[in-house]
Design a protein around this motif. Sequence first.
Motif, short mmCIF file in Angstrom:
data_model
loop_
_atom_site.label_atom_id
_atom_site.label_comp_id
_atom_site.label_asym_id
_atom_site.label_seq_id
_atom_site.Cartn_x
_atom_site.Cartn_y
_atom_site.Cartn_z
N THR A 52 -10.51 4.27 2.53
CA THR A 52 -9.96 3.45 3.63
C THR A 52 -9.45 2.12 3.09
OG1 THR A 52 -11.46 4.42 5.26
CG2 THR A 52 -10.55 2.26 5.79
N LEU A 53 -8.28 1.72 3.56
CA LEU A 53 -7.80 0.36 3.32
C LEU A 53 -7.93 -0.39 4.64
CD1 LEU A 53 -6.55 -1.51 1.14
CD2 LEU A 53 -4.32 -1.03 2.19
N THR A 54 -8.82 -1.38 4.66
CA THR A 54 -9.06 -2.17 5.87
C THR A 54 -8.20 -3.42 5.78
OG1 THR A 54 -11.34 -1.34 5.90
CG2 THR A 54 -10.85 -3.25 7.29
N MET A 55 -7.15 -3.45 6.61
CA MET A 55 -6.16 -4.53 6.51
C MET A 55 -6.31 -5.52 7.67
SD MET A 55 -3.10 -4.86 8.28
CE MET A 55 -1.76 -5.94 8.21
N ASN A 56 -6.06 -6.78 7.37
CA ASN A 56 -6.22 -7.83 8.37
C ASN A 56 -5.39 -9.03 7.92
OD1 ASN A 56 -7.39 -9.47 10.47
ND2 ASN A 56 -9.18 -8.14 10.43
N GLY A 57 -5.51 -10.14 8.59
CA GLY A 57 -4.73 -11.31 8.17
C GLY A 57 -5.02 -12.50 9.05
N VAL A 58 -4.43 -13.63 8.69
CA VAL A 58 -4.70 -14.86 9.45
C VAL A 58 -3.61 -15.15 10.49
CG1 VAL A 58 -6.08 -15.90 7.60
CG2 VAL A 58 -3.60 -16.31 7.66
N SER A 59 -2.52 -14.37 10.48
CA SER A 59 -1.35 -14.70 11.32
C SER A 59 -1.69 -14.85 12.79
CB SER A 59 -0.28 -13.62 11.17
OG SER A 59 0.19 -13.57 9.85
N LEU A 65 -2.63 6.29 9.91
CA LEU A 65 -2.56 4.87 10.23
C LEU A 65 -3.21 4.58 11.59
CD1 LEU A 65 0.83 3.15 9.48
CD2 LEU A 65 -1.17 2.00 10.34
N LEU A 66 -4.14 3.67 11.60
CA LEU A 66 -4.76 3.26 12.87
C LEU A 66 -4.46 1.79 13.09
CD1 LEU A 66 -8.28 4.90 12.41
CD2 LEU A 66 -6.38 5.78 13.78
N LEU A 108 -5.48 4.02 6.70
CA LEU A 108 -5.04 2.63 6.66
C LEU A 108 -5.27 2.06 8.06
CD1 LEU A 108 -1.72 1.39 5.05
CD2 LEU A 108 -3.34 0.02 6.35
N THR A 109 -6.20 1.13 8.18
CA THR A 109 -6.47 0.56 9.50
C THR A 109 -5.94 -0.87 9.55
OG1 THR A 109 -8.14 -0.01 11.14
CG2 THR A 109 -8.89 0.07 8.86
N ASP A 110 -5.07 -1.10 10.52
CA ASP A 110 -4.44 -2.41 10.71
C ASP A 110 -5.23 -3.12 11.81
OD1 ASP A 110 -2.90 -4.53 11.60
OD2 ASP A 110 -0.99 -3.47 11.42
N ASP A 111 -6.08 -4.06 11.37
CA ASP A 111 -7.00 -4.75 12.29
C ASP A 111 -6.52 -6.16 12.62
OD1 ASP A 111 -8.47 -2.44 11.92
OD2 ASP A 111 -10.06 -3.36 10.71
N MET A 112 -5.23 -6.35 12.52
CA MET A 112 -4.62 -7.67 12.71
C MET A 112 -5.06 -8.40 13.99
SD MET A 112 -2.59 -8.78 10.56
CE MET A 112 -1.70 -10.25 10.34
N TYR A 113 -5.31 -7.63 15.06
CA TYR A 113 -5.64 -8.24 16.35
C TYR A 113 -7.14 -8.18 16.65
CZ TYR A 113 -0.60 -8.25 17.07
OH TYR A 113 0.75 -8.47 16.93
N GLU A 114 -7.92 -7.98 15.60
CA GLU A 114 -9.38 -7.86 15.74
C GLU A 114 -10.00 -8.87 16.72
OE1 GLU A 114 -11.41 -8.58 12.02
OE2 GLU A 114 -13.38 -8.45 12.96
N HIS A 115 -9.59 -10.12 16.60
CA HIS A 115 -10.26 -11.17 17.37
C HIS A 115 -9.76 -11.29 18.80
CE1 HIS A 115 -12.66 -12.41 14.06
NE2 HIS A 115 -11.60 -12.50 13.29
N LEU A 116 -8.71 -10.58 19.11
CA LEU A 116 -8.18 -10.65 20.47
C LEU A 116 -8.63 -9.43 21.26
CD1 LEU A 116 -4.67 -12.15 19.70
CD2 LEU A 116 -6.69 -13.31 20.54
N VAL A 117 -9.91 -9.40 21.61
CA VAL A 117 -10.43 -8.35 22.50
C VAL A 117 -11.12 -9.07 23.66
CG1 VAL A 117 -10.64 -6.48 20.84
CG2 VAL A 117 -12.52 -8.09 21.11
N ALA A 119 0.84 -1.21 0.00
CA ALA A 119 0.00 0.00 0.00
C ALA A 119 0.87 1.25 0.00
CB ALA A 119 -0.92 -0.01 1.22
N PHE A 120 1.91 1.26 0.82
CA PHE A 120 2.77 2.45 0.89
C PHE A 120 3.56 2.65 -0.41
CE2 PHE A 120 2.88 1.92 5.74
CZ PHE A 120 1.87 2.85 5.91
N VAL A 121 4.11 1.57 -0.92
CA VAL A 121 4.96 1.71 -2.12
C VAL A 121 4.10 2.11 -3.33
CG1 VAL A 121 5.06 -0.63 -3.12
CG2 VAL A 121 7.12 0.77 -3.04
N SER A 122 2.82 1.77 -3.27
CA SER A 122 1.91 2.12 -4.37
C SER A 122 1.50 3.58 -4.33
CB SER A 122 0.60 1.32 -4.27
OG SER A 122 0.85 -0.04 -4.27
#
Length: 403
Positions: free
Chosen positions: A234-241, A172-173, A205-214, A110-113
């Motif tokens: 908005t770019l809503t970012m997440n992942g399976v890590s 960035l959030l 750019l919202t980094d929601d990587m820890y969404e499920h850990l609340v 996203a940043f390099v783009s």
Amino acid sequence: MSAPFAESAALRRVKPSATLAADAKARALRAAGRNVISLAAGEPDFDTPDNIKDAAIKAIRDGKTKYTDADGIPELKAAVCAKFERENGLAYKPSQINVSPGGKAVLYNAFVSTLSPGDEVVIPAPYWVSYPEMVLLCGGEPRIVPTSAKTGFKVEAAALEAAITPRTKWVLLNSPSNPSGAAYTRAELRAIADVLMRHEQVWVLTDDMYEHLVFGDFEFTTIAQVEPALYERTLTMNGVSKAYAMTGWRIGYAGGPEPLINAMRKVMSQTTSNPSSISQWAAVEALNGTQAFIKLNARLFEERRDLVVSMLNQARGMHCPTPEGAFYVYPSVEGLLGKTAPSGKVIQTDEDFCVELLEAEGVSVVFGAAFGLSPFFRISYATANSVLEDACARIQRFCGAVK
Ligand SMILES: Cc1ncc(COP(=O)(O)O)c(C=O)c1O
């Protein structure tokens, strides 16, 4: 005669990761025979669930081992769309989805783009170590906005407003946050959205990587859900890590406006190409299969949070706020500054504290300056309760020995 090695001008602006360095140092000390506990690394200690592993094995057996579309197979994009709809009430089409080799790569793509020299990215501190460095690597300028323990390490509307300039490209959030564990409530995101609505040139750019850990009754929300008018930027970012204990599989994803997603695909088509085909099939199962693991996981982390917060608050001179999520705590060492460690060294900074703690008690943690906010340090509690108890007892002993 060979030319001496020289880093590129872009790379010279970048620091290596302090969290990886702390973990590597702990490993080296352990290899040298010392009894060291590392609470430095940010990854779940659980194994990837079996249904996900089985999907990967099946993908190999079925010959799903070739190049795929650069930014993800249609089946995974469909699974990501369904996840955004189901869990976040966000409607994305497959053409609005990017799948990259890890959440980290989503951010970088996203940043390099989008960043041209001089473009600014507003980053609240404490921040995940990679944000400012990625921005620098891409030619942008990080604009750091410090928060405080008083605001729960969350950026307030006025501070955000003051940091935005005509050069601001992104805000960035990251909620829940690495390193503080702080998560924004809907009302807090509403206040941030109100600021962003006044600055039409700014993307989020919202980094929601820890969404499920609340934890407890905290309800996760993401900014495009809180203010639908921001969806277009908005770019809503997440992942399976983190959610599925899949750090090694390297799959991150995001939903956003098509022109941005197309630009990110162009980057991937000329750099990494697709994320591992096998990991993509595993991620399809993670998102579409049973979600039982997630709740179980969160409950275990909540117990660990409570254990660590309670034990650290019994350490002399230390104060540890109770975070809403992720698997980190961010305690203050203000009460220990100016005091003398058992080695005779005066603790002047959070880095001194971490160096002396490792030296005296063999506990590896990461100093707050690495995350842009002192005098704090980060503990990752993604490890067994018995290890956490041992580590916190050592921290208590160290704090007790500081004079
Ligand atoms: C806040 C945050 N975002 C993104 C990532 C990167 O995740 P991945 O391992 O999928 O690249 C991490 C990993 O530590 C993180 O803490």
